[in-house]
Design an enzyme around this catalytic site. Structure first.
Site, PDB file in Angstrom:
ATOM      1  N   ARG A 113       0.788  -1.257   0.027  1.00  0.00           N
ATOM      2  CA  ARG A 113      -0.051  -0.078  -0.080  1.00  0.00           C
ATOM      3  C   ARG A 113       0.922   1.242   0.019  1.00  0.00           C
ATOM      4  O   ARG A 113       1.494   1.538   0.754  1.00  0.00           O
ATOM      5  CB  ARG A 113      -0.865  -0.038   1.163  1.00  0.00           C
ATOM      6  N   ASP A 235     -17.593   6.642  -1.427  1.00  0.00           N
ATOM      7  CA  ASP A 235     -16.358   6.616  -0.727  1.00  0.00           C
ATOM      8  C   ASP A 235     -16.005   7.892  -0.146  1.00  0.00           C
ATOM      9  O   ASP A 235     -16.621   9.075  -0.468  1.00  0.00           O
ATOM     10  CB  ASP A 235     -15.233   6.192  -1.632  1.00  0.00           C
TER      11      ASP A 235
HETATM   12  N1   CP Z   1     -11.473  -0.581   2.255  1.00  0.00           N
HETATM   13  C1   CP Z   1      -9.969  -0.535   2.681  1.00  0.00           C
HETATM   14  O1   CP Z   1      -9.161  -0.703   1.846  1.00  0.00           O
HETATM   15  O2   CP Z   1     -10.139  -0.436   4.187  1.00  0.00           O
HETATM   16  P1   CP Z   1      -8.603  -0.168   4.958  1.00  0.00           P
HETATM   17  O3   CP Z   1      -7.931   0.961   4.484  1.00  0.00           O
HETATM   18  O4   CP Z   1      -9.007  -0.335   6.238  1.00  0.00           O
HETATM   19  O5   CP Z   1      -7.505  -1.404   4.547  1.00  0.00           O
HETATM   20  N1  NVA Z   2     -10.257   6.388  -1.448  1.00  0.00           N
HETATM   21  C1  NVA Z   2      -9.781   5.888  -0.030  1.00  0.00           C
HETATM   22  C2  NVA Z   2     -10.132   4.382   0.178  1.00  0.00           C
HETATM   23  C3  NVA Z   2      -9.825   3.783   1.220  1.00  0.00           C
HETATM   24  C4  NVA Z   2      -9.876   2.335   1.383  1.00  0.00           C
HETATM   25  C5  NVA Z   2      -8.267   6.296   0.254  1.00  0.00           C
HETATM   26  O1  NVA Z   2      -7.715   6.360  -0.635  1.00  0.00           O
HETATM   27  O2  NVA Z   2      -8.086   6.790   1.152  1.00  0.00           O
END
Ligand code: CP
Ligand code: NVA
Length: 317
Positions: A113, A235
């Site tokens: 991530r 979202d």
């Molecule tokens: N939806 C999602 O990716 O949640 P997290 O940010 O908690 O991993």
């Molecule tokens: N769009 C959001 C999604 C989180 C799972 C972000 O990137 O923070």
């Protein structure tokens, strides 16, 4: 333990985007995810294609769902997880490429991530001996989209022709939903404020892979978008890394809040979807989040099953 869906190895080394899957692989992955979910529900053991191998989780942003579900997924598939702290991951101490060249000597896979998708692409290229999975970048969130289409398939029985309205920021979640929805045959409308629409490059990529009559329409009108649809998705308005824009965005996105009034314009059987975490009272009201229409925790559960299917196919021996 074996599954009736074969653990066919994916043709791509990495899963950085939904578009790394061929249409056939996409269908197989969803079938395997459903089968792994059923096995787990009956308390039957999972297949263990990751036995004896390690997967590193490298997270530069916070996470509840993605981190927890990947830890469980790797363990249930027989593998081991290691979680290096964020300060040794990308950028600071050594180059993205050198982090990859170290890790690939120890681990079979890395779940990452980070911020820029381009950094993830560089990492995956440098780590040519390990599999790399996108656990969210600024541009895409492909694991989320797998769970989202799995949830729709469970609810409605079949995906082609379902009508889905995404209301809000044309962000990473929206892009991956568009990719997966195009392979699944969804008829999608994305309603965003001017300047925050789904990028044209995403719409173009979707047009190249669209199946089963899938379409994408962009609008700036949330009410028009949700009219008669089977699912309303939203979202957060400010994603991770955009915290300094939260106040400005809150003003711009105000008309895009999903409340009971907006849901009433969707079809009577419509579901409400959100990748979570939700900012209650901001992009969605409590009333919608807590209504029987909300399938948000099914989506969260399906992260586990979809990612088990993904890892099993990506890292099949
Ligand atoms: N939806 C999602 O990716 O949640 P997290 O940010 O908690 O991993
Ligand atoms: N769009 C959001 C999604 C989180 C799972 C972000 O990137 O923070």
């Amino acid at each position: 333990m074996s599954t009736s869906t074969p653990l066919t190895r994916l043709s791509a080394k990495d899963f950085l985007s939904v578009l790394d899957l061929s249409p056939v692989e996409f269908d197989q992955l969803l079938a395997l995810a459903a089968e792994l979910k059923a096995l787990r529900r009956r308390g039957a053991p999972s297949p263990r294609p990751l036995e004896g191998r390690h997967v590193a989780l490298l997270f530069e942003k916070p996470s509840l769902r993605t981190r927890v579900t990947f830890v469980i997924a790797v363990r249930e598939l027989g593998g081991e997880v290691i979680e290096p702290p964020p300060d040794v991951v990308f950028g600071g101490r050594e180059s993205v490429e050198d982090v990859a060249r170290n890790l690939e000597r120890w681990v079979a896979g890395a779940v990452v991530r980070t911020f820029a998708q381009a950094d993830l692409t560089r990492f995956a290229k440098a780590g040519s001996r390990m599999h790399v999975v996108n656990a969210l970048t600024d541009e895409e969130h492909p694991c989320q989209a797998l769970a989202d289409v799995m949830t729709l398939a469970e609810r409605f029985g079949s995906l082609p022709g379902l009508r889905v309205a995404y209301v809000g920021d044309g962000n990473n979640v929206a892009a991956s939903l568009a990719h997966a929805g195009s392979l699944a045959g969804l008829r999608m409308t994305f309603a965003s404020p001017k300047g925050y629409e789904l990028p044209a490059s995403v719409v173009e990529a979707c047009a190249r892979v669209a199946r089963h009559g899938s379409t994408i329409t962009l609008t700036n009108d949330p009410l028009e978008a949700v009219s008669g649809v089977d699912a309303v998705y939203t979202d957060v308005w400010a994603s991770m890394g955009q915290e300094d824009q939260a106040d400005t965005r809150a003003r711009i996105f105000e008309p895009f809040r999903v409340d009971a009034g907006l849901m009433a314009a969707a079809a009577p059987q419509a579901v409400f979807m959100h990748c979570l975490p939700a900012h209650r009272g901001i992009e969605v009201t409590d009333e919608v989040m807590d209504s029987p229409q909300a399938v948000v925790f099914d989506q969260a559960e399906n992260r586990l099953h979809a990612q088990k299917a993904l890892l099993a196919m990506l890292m099949a021996p």
